[in-house]
Design a protein around this motif. Sequence first.
Motif, PDB file in Angstrom:
ATOM      1  N   HIS A 310     -11.808 -55.681  31.414  1.00  0.00           N
ATOM      2  CA  HIS A 310     -12.140 -56.517  30.655  1.00  0.00           C
ATOM      3  C   HIS A 310     -13.915 -56.524  30.954  1.00  0.00           C
ATOM      4  O   HIS A 310     -14.230 -56.624  31.898  1.00  0.00           O
ATOM      5  N   VAL A 312     -17.131 -59.017  29.225  1.00  0.00           N
ATOM      6  CA  VAL A 312     -17.407 -60.149  28.457  1.00  0.00           C
ATOM      7  C   VAL A 312     -18.667 -60.622  28.518  1.00  0.00           C
ATOM      8  O   VAL A 312     -19.461 -60.170  29.554  1.00  0.00           O
ATOM      9  N   GLU A 316     -17.817 -66.189  27.332  1.00  0.00           N
ATOM     10  CA  GLU A 316     -16.327 -65.939  27.399  1.00  0.00           C
ATOM     11  C   GLU A 316     -15.948 -66.070  28.849  1.00  0.00           C
ATOM     12  O   GLU A 316     -14.875 -66.066  29.305  1.00  0.00           O
TER      13      GLU A 316
END
Length: 340
Positions: A310, A312, A316
Motif C-alpha cells: 500500500h 498512501v 490516508e
Amino acid sequence: MSRALYLHGAYDARVAPFNLREGQPGEVLLDVAAVGLCGSDLHYYKDGGIGSATIREPFVPGHEFGGYLCEALPEQGLAAGALVAVDPNRACGTCEFCHRGHFNLCPNVKFIGAPPFDGAMTGRIWVPTSQVVALPEGMTPLEAVMLEPLGVAIHAVDLAKPRLLERVALIGCGPIGLLILQVLKVAGAGEIVAVDPQAHRREAAAKLGAAHVGADLSIVREVTGRTGCDLVVEATNSPDGFRDAVLAAKIGGRVVMVGIPDGDVYTLPAAETRRRGLKIKFARRMGEVYPRAIELVTRRKVDVASMVTHEVGLDEAPRAFQRHAESAPGVIKTLIYPNR
C-alpha cells in the motif's frame, strides 16, 4: 503551514497542522519523499508506547524515510535536491556501551520518530548531517525508505550466523521477516521453513524463496520429523512469538528474537527452553550496515519493493494505521508520501 500525522495515544492517530522547528547547527532540512509505517510505529499506535518509550504528548512517528536535500552538503559531495536516506539512530558516542561498539543499544540515544523526538510523517524535517546517507544514482524513494528495515534484517542475520545450507525456521513473515528471509538466503542458509498465520504473507514468503510455508508450527514438525531446526529467527508481534521460536528449535539450537510483542510481554514455557539448552540472542535496531543494505538493493540481491502493498498520502495515514492494527488481509507494508 505544513501538516503531520500525530499519535496522541493508543488508537488515536490524527493529521493536523505542524510547525516546523528551527534548524540547529549541524542539521540539514529535507523534503520528505516517503516514509514507512513500521512495526514499532504500530506498537506506539496500539499500545501507546514500547517499554519506557511512551507517548506523553502528541508526537510525529516515522523513522524509515528518505528525502530530498533542501540545500547542498558539499562536504559529502551532495547537491541540493539529491535523494538521501537517513539513519534515525543517533547514539551519544560517549557511554560505556558506545565505547564497546553497541551504538544500537545506547541508552542515551536520540532516535528520530520515537517519543519525544518527532519523526518524518510530515512534509519537511531537520536531520543531523552526520545521519544523512548518500545514495547511488537511480535509487527510488521506496528503496531509500526500505534501507532502514533491511538494515534491521542484516543485523539480525549477523547475530544469527547461519551455517552454510543450514535449515532455518522463520517465525513471522511481515516486512522484517520477509527481509530476513532474503538476507538468510544471501548468507548461505539452506531450506527456510516460514510460519505465519496470514495466507498472503505465507504466499509472499514462498515467492521470495521459502522452501516450506505453514500457518503454525506443524509445518516445522512435519519438515524436521519433530526434531526442530538448528536455527530459528523470530520476527512477529505476538506475545507467543518467543514460545513458538523455542518450540521450533532443535535441542542445542540457536534462537534470534527480532520482533516486539504486543503489550511488551512474552509468554514462555520455561521447561521447554531449559531442556533444549538453547542459545538465545535478541536483536535491537542495527549497527553500521547501510553500505551493505545499499549494495543488496542495487545488486538486486534483495527485493524490497515486493512487500510494499500500500502507498498512501498523509490524509490516508490514520486509516493505514488502523488497517495494520486489524491485520487486514493483503496488508504487508505501507509507505506514506506526506507531500503527495
